[in-house]
Scaffold this motif. Structure first.
Motif, PDB file in Angstrom:
ATOM      1  N   VAL A   1       0.549 -18.924 -10.353  1.00 61.90           N
ATOM      2  CA  VAL A   1       0.410 -19.948  -9.316  1.00 61.90           C
ATOM      3  C   VAL A   1      -0.549 -19.489  -8.226  1.00 61.90           C
ATOM      4  CG1 VAL A   1       1.657 -21.151  -7.475  1.00 61.90           C
ATOM      5  CG2 VAL A   1       2.667 -20.979  -9.754  1.00 61.90           C
ATOM      6  N   LEU A   2      -0.482 -18.204  -7.871  1.00 58.57           N
ATOM      7  CA  LEU A   2      -1.349 -17.676  -6.816  1.00 58.57           C
ATOM      8  C   LEU A   2      -2.743 -17.313  -7.337  1.00 58.57           C
ATOM      9  CD1 LEU A   2       1.155 -15.356  -4.901  1.00 58.57           C
ATOM     10  CD2 LEU A   2       0.382 -17.631  -4.250  1.00 58.57           C
ATOM     11  N   GLY A   3      -2.972 -17.533  -8.635  1.00 60.39           N
ATOM     12  CA  GLY A   3      -4.294 -17.257  -9.205  1.00 60.39           C
ATOM     13  C   GLY A   3      -4.588 -15.779  -9.342  1.00 60.39           C
ATOM     14  N   LEU A   4      -3.569 -14.977  -9.606  1.00 62.29           N
ATOM     15  CA  LEU A   4      -3.777 -13.528  -9.670  1.00 62.29           C
ATOM     16  C   LEU A   4      -3.847 -13.011 -11.103  1.00 62.29           C
ATOM     17  CD1 LEU A   4      -1.401 -12.469  -6.774  1.00 62.29           C
ATOM     18  CD2 LEU A   4      -3.855 -12.872  -6.708  1.00 62.29           C
ATOM     19  N   ASN A   5      -3.618 -13.889 -12.077  1.00 68.12           N
ATOM     20  CA  ASN A   5      -3.840 -13.493 -13.470  1.00 68.12           C
ATOM     21  C   ASN A   5      -5.283 -13.817 -13.794  1.00 68.12           C
ATOM     22  OD1 ASN A   5      -1.254 -12.559 -14.120  1.00 68.12           O
ATOM     23  ND2 ASN A   5      -0.534 -14.662 -14.406  1.00 68.12           N
TER      24      ASN A   5
ATOM     25  N   GLY B   1      -0.332  -8.357  -0.314  1.00 68.16           N
ATOM     26  CA  GLY B   1      -1.439  -9.101  -0.896  1.00 68.16           C
ATOM     27  C   GLY B   1      -2.090 -10.016   0.104  1.00 68.16           C
ATOM     28  N   ILE B   2      -1.270 -10.769   0.844  1.00 70.35           N
ATOM     29  CA  ILE B   2      -1.839 -11.761   1.760  1.00 70.35           C
ATOM     30  C   ILE B   2      -2.085 -11.170   3.135  1.00 70.35           C
ATOM     31  CG2 ILE B   2      -1.403 -13.974   2.891  1.00 70.35           C
ATOM     32  CD1 ILE B   2       0.076 -14.788   0.311  1.00 70.35           C
ATOM     33  N   GLY B   3      -1.059 -10.488   3.682  1.00 70.00           N
ATOM     34  CA  GLY B   3      -1.196  -9.942   5.026  1.00 70.00           C
ATOM     35  C   GLY B   3      -2.204  -8.815   5.095  1.00 70.00           C
ATOM     36  N   LEU B   4      -1.971  -7.782   4.291  1.00 74.20           N
ATOM     37  CA  LEU B   4      -2.824  -6.605   4.346  1.00 74.20           C
ATOM     38  C   LEU B   4      -4.136  -6.837   3.614  1.00 74.20           C
ATOM     39  CD1 LEU B   4      -2.423  -3.746   5.512  1.00 74.20           C
ATOM     40  CD2 LEU B   4      -1.923  -3.009   3.199  1.00 74.20           C
ATOM     41  N   GLY B   5      -4.078  -7.715   2.601  1.00 76.14           N
ATOM     42  CA  GLY B   5      -5.233  -7.937   1.744  1.00 76.14           C
ATOM     43  C   GLY B   5      -6.497  -8.278   2.517  1.00 76.14           C
ATOM     44  N   SER B   6      -6.340  -9.019   3.615  1.00 76.75           N
ATOM     45  CA  SER B   6      -7.523  -9.426   4.360  1.00 76.75           C
ATOM     46  C   SER B   6      -8.195  -8.240   5.045  1.00 76.75           C
ATOM     47  CB  SER B   6      -7.145 -10.489   5.380  1.00 76.75           C
ATOM     48  OG  SER B   6      -6.050 -10.050   6.123  1.00 76.75           O
ATOM     49  N   PHE B   7      -7.430  -7.148   5.261  1.00 78.15           N
ATOM     50  CA  PHE B   7      -8.045  -5.951   5.830  1.00 78.15           C
ATOM     51  C   PHE B   7      -8.781  -5.146   4.783  1.00 78.15           C
ATOM     52  CE2 PHE B   7      -4.906  -6.036   9.347  1.00 78.15           C
ATOM     53  CZ  PHE B   7      -5.850  -6.186  10.322  1.00 78.15           C
ATOM     54  N   VAL B   8      -8.210  -5.190   3.591  1.00 76.52           N
ATOM     55  CA  VAL B   8      -8.722  -4.305   2.554  1.00 76.52           C
ATOM     56  C   VAL B   8      -9.896  -4.939   1.836  1.00 76.52           C
ATOM     57  CG1 VAL B   8      -8.088  -3.000   0.506  1.00 76.52           C
ATOM     58  CG2 VAL B   8      -6.404  -3.371   2.287  1.00 76.52           C
ATOM     59  N   GLY B   9      -9.821  -6.248   1.616  1.00 74.52           N
ATOM     60  CA  GLY B   9     -10.882  -6.914   0.889  1.00 74.52           C
ATOM     61  C   GLY B   9     -10.774  -6.646  -0.597  1.00 74.52           C
ATOM     62  N   ALA B  10     -11.904  -6.303  -1.217  1.00 74.10           N
ATOM     63  CA  ALA B  10     -11.893  -6.071  -2.655  1.00 74.10           C
ATOM     64  C   ALA B  10     -11.638  -4.591  -2.955  1.00 74.10           C
ATOM     65  CB  ALA B  10     -13.208  -6.495  -3.266  1.00 74.10           C
ATOM     66  N   VAL B  11     -11.112  -4.341  -4.141  1.00 72.77           N
ATOM     67  CA  VAL B  11     -10.818  -2.983  -4.567  1.00 72.77           C
ATOM     68  C   VAL B  11     -11.500  -2.740  -5.906  1.00 72.77           C
ATOM     69  CG1 VAL B  11      -8.993  -1.334  -5.081  1.00 72.77           C
ATOM     70  CG2 VAL B  11      -8.570  -3.186  -3.492  1.00 72.77           C
ATOM     71  N   THR B  12     -11.973  -1.523  -6.085  1.00 69.57           N
ATOM     72  CA  THR B  12     -12.567  -1.176  -7.371  1.00 69.57           C
ATOM     73  C   THR B  12     -11.479  -0.581  -8.248  1.00 69.57           C
ATOM     74  OG1 THR B  12     -14.468  -0.534  -6.057  1.00 69.57           O
ATOM     75  CG2 THR B  12     -14.540  -0.023  -8.398  1.00 69.57           C
ATOM     76  N   ASP B  13     -11.246  -1.174  -9.417  1.00 72.15           N
ATOM     77  CA  ASP B  13     -10.187  -0.647 -10.277  1.00 72.15           C
ATOM     78  C   ASP B  13     -10.706   0.547 -11.072  1.00 72.15           C
ATOM     79  OD1 ASP B  13     -11.670  -1.620 -12.348  1.00 72.15           O
ATOM     80  OD2 ASP B  13     -10.298  -3.233 -12.886  1.00 72.15           O
TER      81      ASP B  13
ATOM     82  N   ILE C   1      -2.762  -5.333  -6.487  1.00 71.76           N
ATOM     83  CA  ILE C   1      -1.396  -4.813  -6.333  1.00 71.76           C
ATOM     84  C   ILE C   1      -0.361  -5.618  -7.117  1.00 71.76           C
ATOM     85  CG2 ILE C   1      -1.730  -3.674  -4.103  1.00 71.76           C
ATOM     86  CD1 ILE C   1      -0.109  -6.040  -2.949  1.00 71.76           C
ATOM     87  N   ALA C   2      -0.629  -6.898  -7.405  1.00 71.05           N
ATOM     88  CA  ALA C   2       0.384  -7.713  -8.090  1.00 71.05           C
ATOM     89  C   ALA C   2       0.857  -7.073  -9.407  1.00 71.05           C
ATOM     90  CB  ALA C   2      -0.136  -9.129  -8.314  1.00 71.05           C
ATOM     91  N   PRO C   3      -0.060  -6.671 -10.317  1.00 70.86           N
ATOM     92  CA  PRO C   3       0.420  -6.044 -11.556  1.00 70.86           C
ATOM     93  C   PRO C   3       1.178  -4.749 -11.296  1.00 70.86           C
ATOM     94  CG  PRO C   3      -1.980  -5.891 -11.385  1.00 70.86           C
ATOM     95  CD  PRO C   3      -1.533  -6.828 -10.312  1.00 70.86           C
ATOM     96  N   ALA C   4       0.779  -4.008 -10.260  1.00 73.17           N
ATOM     97  CA  ALA C   4       1.486  -2.770  -9.939  1.00 73.17           C
ATOM     98  C   ALA C   4       2.923  -3.080  -9.516  1.00 73.17           C
ATOM     99  CB  ALA C   4       0.760  -2.024  -8.830  1.00 73.17           C
TER     100      ALA C   4
END
Lengths: 270, 278
Positions: free
Chosen positions: A147-151, A54-66, A78-81
């Motif tokens: 806490v991480l604001g992912l909900n 989420g944090i490390g790789l996330g900055s490469f990926v950016g946003a994702v279309t669900d 990825i958090a819910p997954a």
């Protein structure tokens, strides 16, 4: 089993004494005295994955279309997954490795079934234990997500029962499959089925990167339904189609319970 | 070599051969033991790299390229970037399998190390034999891994084949200290589960494997600096696609890995000797 009382002949009453809670109680006592640290530490695994991807790789990926076409941050994707995966892993480890050991080495079930307990009591008791563990991890992980604001939605509250549903499905089926295992090496095949499911069930990227045929195969697998269900709830893209995922697990649970009970009866009471 | 045993040599002769070739006997024993789970080894050696390559090298790479364009990670395709990391991780995985429960088993559950010591093999021969065996298994696994990775077109330089040796070195740098730890344990209280959860998994996730280490907050980057996996992965990237790195840093990688492997090796031999000679 000539010593069985006549009242236990036929129907569900032949399979159950309605006392699954004593199996649960025994399991809790055993955990308390031996491996509670190992059990508790299981919570950290999805958290490590979340931080790394989420944090490390996330900055490469950016946003994702669900799957509904909404743009969401990678970590929230990825958090819910990971939550669904940890429900699967927890249930599978509890219902395979632990059950395998109890079945083949400590002969625990033979002892239990020699009492008034029936195979359905044992199955339900073991599954309830797996669910308790799953509930513990789910609570912890949902708090971390909060806490991480992912909900991203209040629907996330429903992710908790959804996780239990997933764990129930895997636990009931896993136990039945374990009953066929005879050696530790055969257990490796379970890992071998779970690893691709973990990697490909739209956990780390949307299903749309695959060709349609592969998409179809993945959509037939249980974990994909779990991931979609939890992701829909935590991101708030909710709709009637999610009942399909719920139905999938309800069928899986029913099949798993029937299957497990029959196997336990065949193994120990025939 | 095993023929000497079946011919029932004089005890003194048998003893002398055992002492002379002890290390090889232990390696041979372990290789034969591998037959018990041969299919698992084959399936995991071929299956695991394919799965990870598809999942991350192809699937995730598609997403990254869609979102960020070509060469988004470290200036190369994501597949090229991640392949050396997967190679080095494979060696660490073998190490974490072979240097944990197997070692405890040799001392405790099926105490074959004591039997070997009575054979009579020296403790250091037993340790050397086990390490040699694991190095062989790592080389085979990583060799297969490398062949698959290369077939995917993820290796840009012929020097990339050195990645196999680098991965094995990294695996040993992690594995021999772990072996020393395992040899020191007398009771199984879930320590290995803890090692997997709090060392192996975080190490594979935070060692600059799936993304460059600099992507992490500085507070977490130290995990990479002390992690043998980070050092071996960086080296393997240099040989695989010519990642630019100051020469002194490459030297540091090699020195660090060799030092870890050597210290772990000596410790493992000492602890084993102390335990067997009790």
């Amino acid at each position: 089993m000539s010593t069985r009382s006549p009242s236990r002949v036929g129907g569900v009453s032949a399979l159950s004494a309605g006392n699954a809670r004593s199996v649960v109680y025994r399991g809790l006592l055993a955990t308390k005295s031996s491996n509670y640290l190992v059990v508790l530490s299981g919570f950290f695994e999805p958290v490590f994955y979340l931080l790394s991807f989420g944090i490390g790789l996330g900055s490469f990926v950016g946003a994702v279309t669900d799957s509904r076409g909404d743009e969401i941050p990678y970590a929230a994707f990825i958090a819910p997954a990971l939550l669904a995966v940890s429900a699967m892993n927890g249930a599978i480890y509890d219902s395979t490795w632990n059950v395998f050991f109890k079945m083949r080495f400590s002969k625990l079930y033979e002892g239990m079934l020699a009492t008034s307990l029936g195979p359905l009591d044992v199955a339900l008791g073991e599954i309830a234990l797996a669910l308790l563990r799953g509930a513990l991890y789910a609570t912890g992980f949902l708090l971390v997500m909060q806490v991480l604001g992912l909900n991203l939605s209040w629907w996330a509250l429903l992710a908790f029962p959804a996780v239990l549903l997933i764990a129930f499905g895997f636990a009931s089926l896993g136990m039945a499959i374990t009953s066929y295992m005879k050696t530790f090496q055969q257990m490796d095949w379970i890992t071998f089925v779970m690893l691709p499911m973990f990697l490909f069930s739209a956990t780390f990227y949307p299903l749309s990167v695959y060709p349609p045929v592969i998409q179809g195969v993945i959509q037939a697998l249980p974990l994909w339904h779990g991931v979609e269900l939890v992701r829909g709830l935590t991101t708030g893209s909710v709709g009637p189609w999610m009942l399909v995922h719920v139905l999938y697990y309800l069928v899986m649970i029913a099949l798993g319970l029937v299957f497990t009970t029959r196997r336990l009866r065949a193994l120990f009471l025939a | 070599m095993s023929a000497t045993v079946t011919q029932r040599a004089e005890p003194a002769v048998a003893r002398a051969t055992a002492q002379r070739f002890g290390t090889w006997y232990v390696t041979e024993h372990n290789l034969r033991r591998l037959k018990n789970y041969g299919w698992t080894v084959v399936a995991t050696a071929f299956g695991t790299p394919l799965l990870y390559l598809f999942a991350f090298g192809v699937g995730l790479a598609t997403l990254i390229t869609q979102n960020r364009g070509e060469g988004a990670v470290a200036g190369v395709d994501y597949l090229v970037f991640v392949a050396p990391a997967l190679l080095c991780t494979a060696a660490v995985t073998v190490a974490s399998e072979e240097f944990t429960y197997t070692i405890m088993m040799g001392f405790k559950w099926n105490p074959i190390f004591f039997a070997m010591n009575a054979a009579p093999l020296q403790p250091f021969q037993i340790v050397n034999g086990v390490i040699l065996f694991v190095a062989i298994r790592m080389t085979v696994t990583c060799g297969i891994y490398f062949a698959i990775v290369a077939a995917f077109g993820a290796v840009q330089s012929p020097a990339g084949v050195l990645g196999v040796a680098i991965a094995v070195l990294g695996g040993l740098a992690f594995g021999t200290p772990l072996m020393a730890y395992s040899a020191s344990l007398t009771e199984d209280r879930g320590q290995f589960a803890m090692v997997m959860r709090f060392i192996v998994v975080p190490m594979t996730l935070f060692s600059g494997t799936m993304f460059p280490l600099t992507q992490l907050p500085v507070g977490l980057q130290w995990i990479g600096w002390i992690s043998p996996l980070w050092h071996s992965t960086e080296l393997a990237r240099v040989t695989s696609y010519g990642m630019t790195e100051p020469t002194w840093l490459s030297v540091v990688h090699v020195v660090y890995l060799v030092a870890l492997a050597a210290v772990g090796w000596v410790l493992a031999a000492r602890i084993t000797a102390r335990r067997l000679n009790k």
